[in-house]
Motif scaffolding. Sequence first.
Motif, PDB file in Angstrom:
ATOM      1  N   TYR A 105      -7.325   0.849  -7.289  1.00  0.00           N
ATOM      2  CA  TYR A 105      -6.438   2.004  -7.163  1.00  0.00           C
ATOM      3  C   TYR A 105      -7.224   3.302  -7.071  1.00  0.00           C
ATOM      4  CZ  TYR A 105      -3.072  -1.509  -8.694  1.00  0.00           C
ATOM      5  OH  TYR A 105      -2.308  -2.648  -8.794  1.00  0.00           O
ATOM      6  N   GLN A 106      -8.344   3.371  -7.774  1.00  0.00           N
ATOM      7  CA  GLN A 106      -9.169   4.576  -7.707  1.00  0.00           C
ATOM      8  C   GLN A 106      -9.760   4.740  -6.307  1.00  0.00           C
ATOM      9  OE1 GLN A 106      -9.509   7.053  -9.628  1.00  0.00           O
ATOM     10  NE2 GLN A 106     -11.213   8.102  -8.618  1.00  0.00           N
ATOM     11  N   ASP A 107     -10.181   3.652  -5.703  1.00  0.00           N
ATOM     12  CA  ASP A 107     -10.713   3.719  -4.333  1.00  0.00           C
ATOM     13  C   ASP A 107      -9.640   4.194  -3.366  1.00  0.00           C
ATOM     14  OD1 ASP A 107     -12.644   2.987  -2.106  1.00  0.00           O
ATOM     15  OD2 ASP A 107     -11.001   1.609  -1.657  1.00  0.00           O
ATOM     16  N   TRP A 108      -8.422   3.690  -3.521  1.00  0.00           N
ATOM     17  CA  TRP A 108      -7.325   4.142  -2.653  1.00  0.00           C
ATOM     18  C   TRP A 108      -7.033   5.618  -2.872  1.00  0.00           C
ATOM     19  CZ3 TRP A 108      -3.536  -0.531  -3.712  1.00  0.00           C
ATOM     20  CH2 TRP A 108      -4.043  -1.666  -3.064  1.00  0.00           C
ATOM     21  N   ARG A 109      -7.099   6.061  -4.120  1.00  0.00           N
ATOM     22  CA  ARG A 109      -6.846   7.476  -4.402  1.00  0.00           C
ATOM     23  C   ARG A 109      -7.892   8.370  -3.752  1.00  0.00           C
ATOM     24  NH1 ARG A 109      -7.525   9.137  -9.297  1.00  0.00           N
ATOM     25  NH2 ARG A 109      -6.294  11.012  -8.953  1.00  0.00           N
ATOM     26  N   VAL A 110      -9.155   7.945  -3.816  1.00  0.00           N
ATOM     27  CA  VAL A 110     -10.222   8.742  -3.197  1.00  0.00           C
ATOM     28  C   VAL A 110      -9.990   8.853  -1.695  1.00  0.00           C
ATOM     29  CG1 VAL A 110     -12.695   8.778  -2.664  1.00  0.00           C
ATOM     30  CG2 VAL A 110     -11.920   8.254  -4.990  1.00  0.00           C
ATOM     31  N   GLU A 169      -5.119   2.077   7.629  1.00  0.00           N
ATOM     32  CA  GLU A 169      -5.924   1.122   6.865  1.00  0.00           C
ATOM     33  C   GLU A 169      -5.452   1.042   5.417  1.00  0.00           C
ATOM     34  OE1 GLU A 169      -9.860   2.570   7.381  1.00  0.00           O
ATOM     35  OE2 GLU A 169     -10.112   1.702   9.389  1.00  0.00           O
ATOM     36  N   LEU A 170      -5.107   2.191   4.842  1.00  0.00           N
ATOM     37  CA  LEU A 170      -4.587   2.199   3.478  1.00  0.00           C
ATOM     38  C   LEU A 170      -3.276   1.424   3.381  1.00  0.00           C
ATOM     39  CD1 LEU A 170      -5.227   5.843   2.198  1.00  0.00           C
ATOM     40  CD2 LEU A 170      -5.826   3.748   0.988  1.00  0.00           C
ATOM     41  N   LEU A 171      -2.402   1.638   4.361  1.00  0.00           N
ATOM     42  CA  LEU A 171      -1.133   0.922   4.367  1.00  0.00           C
ATOM     43  C   LEU A 171      -1.347  -0.589   4.404  1.00  0.00           C
ATOM     44  CD1 LEU A 171       1.458   2.813   6.608  1.00  0.00           C
ATOM     45  CD2 LEU A 171       1.853   1.834   4.348  1.00  0.00           C
ATOM     46  N   THR A 172      -2.269  -1.011   5.239  1.00  0.00           N
ATOM     47  CA  THR A 172      -2.559  -2.450   5.336  1.00  0.00           C
ATOM     48  C   THR A 172      -3.065  -2.988   4.012  1.00  0.00           C
ATOM     49  OG1 THR A 172      -3.080  -2.247   7.692  1.00  0.00           O
ATOM     50  CG2 THR A 172      -3.928  -4.175   6.545  1.00  0.00           C
ATOM     51  N   ASP A 173      -3.995  -2.264   3.377  1.00  0.00           N
ATOM     52  CA  ASP A 173      -4.546  -2.722   2.099  1.00  0.00           C
ATOM     53  C   ASP A 173      -3.463  -2.792   1.021  1.00  0.00           C
ATOM     54  OD1 ASP A 173      -7.007  -2.867   3.279  1.00  0.00           O
ATOM     55  OD2 ASP A 173      -7.754  -0.967   2.453  1.00  0.00           O
ATOM     56  N   ASN A 200      -0.943  -5.678   1.736  1.00  0.00           N
ATOM     57  CA  ASN A 200      -1.559  -6.967   1.418  1.00  0.00           C
ATOM     58  C   ASN A 200      -1.600  -7.184  -0.094  1.00  0.00           C
ATOM     59  OD1 ASN A 200      -1.989  -7.574   4.110  1.00  0.00           O
ATOM     60  ND2 ASN A 200      -4.088  -6.822   4.135  1.00  0.00           N
ATOM     61  N   HIS A 201      -1.878  -6.124  -0.821  1.00  0.00           N
ATOM     62  CA  HIS A 201      -1.926  -6.214  -2.284  1.00  0.00           C
ATOM     63  C   HIS A 201      -0.541  -6.530  -2.844  1.00  0.00           C
ATOM     64  CE1 HIS A 201      -3.765  -5.557  -6.170  1.00  0.00           C
ATOM     65  NE2 HIS A 201      -2.881  -4.614  -6.496  1.00  0.00           N
ATOM     66  N   LEU A 202       0.481  -5.964  -2.246  1.00  0.00           N
ATOM     67  CA  LEU A 202       1.848  -6.203  -2.721  1.00  0.00           C
ATOM     68  C   LEU A 202       2.357  -7.599  -2.381  1.00  0.00           C
ATOM     69  CD1 LEU A 202       3.505  -2.756  -1.883  1.00  0.00           C
ATOM     70  CD2 LEU A 202       3.313  -3.772  -4.159  1.00  0.00           C
ATOM     71  N   SER A 203       1.839  -8.174  -1.299  1.00  0.00           N
ATOM     72  CA  SER A 203       2.322  -9.494  -0.859  1.00  0.00           C
ATOM     73  C   SER A 203       1.534 -10.611  -1.535  1.00  0.00           C
ATOM     74  CB  SER A 203       2.202  -9.616   0.667  1.00  0.00           C
ATOM     75  OG  SER A 203       0.848  -9.490   1.073  1.00  0.00           O
ATOM     76  N   ASP A 204       1.489 -10.575  -2.866  1.00  0.00           N
ATOM     77  CA  ASP A 204       0.726 -11.561  -3.636  1.00  0.00           C
ATOM     78  C   ASP A 204       1.614 -12.619  -4.280  1.00  0.00           C
ATOM     79  OD1 ASP A 204       2.002 -10.012  -5.491  1.00  0.00           O
ATOM     80  OD2 ASP A 204       0.278  -9.803  -6.831  1.00  0.00           O
ATOM     81  N   LEU A 248       3.511   1.296  -6.450  1.00  0.00           N
ATOM     82  CA  LEU A 248       2.841   1.004  -5.184  1.00  0.00           C
ATOM     83  C   LEU A 248       3.842   0.968  -4.036  1.00  0.00           C
ATOM     84  CD1 LEU A 248       0.114  -1.689  -5.989  1.00  0.00           C
ATOM     85  CD2 LEU A 248      -0.233   0.624  -5.140  1.00  0.00           C
ATOM     86  N   GLN A 249       5.014   0.423  -4.278  1.00  0.00           N
ATOM     87  CA  GLN A 249       6.043   0.414  -3.236  1.00  0.00           C
ATOM     88  C   GLN A 249       6.456   1.837  -2.871  1.00  0.00           C
ATOM     89  OE1 GLN A 249       8.881  -2.119  -5.206  1.00  0.00           O
ATOM     90  NE2 GLN A 249       8.173  -3.972  -4.159  1.00  0.00           N
ATOM     91  N   LYS A 250       6.546   2.717  -3.875  1.00  0.00           N
ATOM     92  CA  LYS A 250       6.844   4.123  -3.592  1.00  0.00           C
ATOM     93  C   LYS A 250       5.724   4.760  -2.781  1.00  0.00           C
ATOM     94  CE  LYS A 250       9.789   5.054  -7.610  1.00  0.00           C
ATOM     95  NZ  LYS A 250       9.940   5.852  -8.860  1.00  0.00           N
ATOM     96  N   SER A 251       4.497   4.397  -3.079  1.00  0.00           N
ATOM     97  CA  SER A 251       3.360   4.945  -2.338  1.00  0.00           C
ATOM     98  C   SER A 251       3.380   4.474  -0.887  1.00  0.00           C
ATOM     99  CB  SER A 251       2.050   4.518  -3.013  1.00  0.00           C
ATOM    100  OG  SER A 251       0.944   5.154  -2.417  1.00  0.00           O
ATOM    101  N   VAL A 252       3.710   3.206  -0.673  1.00  0.00           N
ATOM    102  CA  VAL A 252       3.807   2.677   0.684  1.00  0.00           C
ATOM    103  C   VAL A 252       4.922   3.386   1.454  1.00  0.00           C
ATOM    104  CG1 VAL A 252       4.463   0.632   2.019  1.00  0.00           C
ATOM    105  CG2 VAL A 252       2.775   0.433   0.194  1.00  0.00           C
ATOM    106  N   GLU A 253       6.062   3.581   0.819  1.00  0.00           N
ATOM    107  CA  GLU A 253       7.164   4.286   1.474  1.00  0.00           C
ATOM    108  C   GLU A 253       6.754   5.708   1.849  1.00  0.00           C
ATOM    109  OE1 GLU A 253      10.308   4.102  -1.332  1.00  0.00           O
ATOM    110  OE2 GLU A 253      10.637   1.939  -1.110  1.00  0.00           O
ATOM    111  N   ALA A 254       5.985   6.363   0.981  1.00  0.00           N
ATOM    112  CA  ALA A 254       5.533   7.725   1.268  1.00  0.00           C
ATOM    113  C   ALA A 254       4.547   7.747   2.437  1.00  0.00           C
ATOM    114  CB  ALA A 254       4.889   8.324   0.024  1.00  0.00           C
ATOM    115  N   LEU A 255       3.697   6.735   2.556  1.00  0.00           N
ATOM    116  CA  LEU A 255       2.779   6.678   3.698  1.00  0.00           C
ATOM    117  C   LEU A 255       3.539   6.422   4.993  1.00  0.00           C
ATOM    118  CD1 LEU A 255      -0.310   4.752   2.251  1.00  0.00           C
ATOM    119  CD2 LEU A 255       0.026   7.207   2.539  1.00  0.00           C
TER     120      LEU A 255
END
Length: 506
Positions: A182-187, A222-226, A229-233, A450-457
């Motif tokens: 999550y920190q990498d995504w934030r950066v 690329e962030l959206l894809t990552d 993929n993380h959500l589809s676990d 994370l779902q909220k973050s994806v919706e925002a992207l």
Amino acid sequence: MLCISWRRSAAAIRSVSVSRLLSCVGSEDDTIFALSSGQGRCGVAVVRVSGPASELAVRSLTRGLPAPRVARLRSIAHPRTRELLDRGLVLWFPGPGSFTGEDSAEFHIHGGPAVISGVLQALGSVPGLRPAEAGEFTRRAFSAGKLDLTEVEGLGDLIHAETEAQRRQALRQMAGDLGRIYQDWRVRLKRCLAHVEAFIDFSEDELIEDGILHDVDTAVRELLTDMENHLSDQRRGERLRSGVQVVIAGSTNAGKSSLLNMLTQRPAAIVSPTAGTTRDVVEVRLDLGGYPVLLSDTAGLRVSTDAVEQEGVRRARLRVEEADLCLVVVDLTLLPSDPQLLPVFLSEHLKSILERSSLEPDCILERSFLEQDYILVLNKSDLISAEHRRSIQASLGRSADAPPACFLSCHTGDGLEDLLTSLQHTLKTLCGDPLMGSPSLTQTRHRTLLQKSVEALHQFHQFRDLDLVLAAEGLRLALSSLGRITGRVGPEEILDTIFRDFCIGK
């Protein structure tokens, strides 16, 4: 109305304060103490102290201060009466090199209730000390930046872990593996937002490089894809944390309760030749191969005029609906004598068991029979001949549509090892190996944010060519949601990125 200047847009980012994330009790200037080991009689008990008066507490009870992080045997006495309470090990951890980031100390004393009570009362008599609230040491570690929220949750999961797989997952999360993702995504997201904000405010002055928005588009994709993929676990980490819901289902007198007793190795459910004995759901928690399981025995599924049994059937169907895995038990003696009819019979039987509740009688559970969400258990194998069993196996083996099945005799135990092997394999598929690959989501809170973050992207892409200010707002919302997972978010971080990347004003 959205603002387009940097200073005004930055103000829209809300800093998530620790006090809003975690309800702290008392003041952080207080010095707290508590028994940190388990309750009850034990060989050694650990009493922890943390806060600015920790040194005073150690000197008051031991008349000295040991070297940092070195265990010393000391006489521990009441600071007022000087009555000897115990002799034990004392450790001193000056801040910030401690768990909480504050001055801390530990008293390793004998674990008798009278000794523990005496030491706690003695600490309570030292000025500036008070008993700690539940989780307050960890709250202070979070406040000091020693842990982020994912690591705090991992620590809590480790304390409550009951199986090996849970322990491994909790240790990995506590070590920061999930937080680092999550920190990498934030950066990456901060950089995208900083570039868009800079383009909005300074593009007219030609201080921004050409193609910067194209780079942002690529990075956001690329962030959206990552993230997706993380959500589809398949909820592997959440299942492992809370336990896999395994339901034993089937017709009456198929041997469901006998199977429950065999797996639990105790008479957890009543077994009777009378059909419809089980009326309610019987639940047992198990550790199967290191994976946590909540095993439920349910009422036999059949049409009944008895009101109590009808309620039992309704509850059984609801449990099947909610289950992660179903053990569908079938009485071998009731199978058709013609082997060619077996595949169709079993498929229809599975549909009748796995169908939705009576509220939706025509709706079949939306799961493919090719997925590992059920295990077909062919029970009472001791009541058929070896030749009949071979013919059944041959028939199932020849049919591509036949479901996988395990032969079992709850009476003799024959086939139990094969069933356990199949069950453990399925549990591993449902939960995954916590030590392999990328760490999985473990909390519903993570998934929601994370779902909220994806919706925002997606909002960024939606408004990218229409209104760049609205698109930037999507990035800000995504960044805020990510920050709420770890508990770290602030507008100054984006300012730092702008100055580092663009050297505005140079």
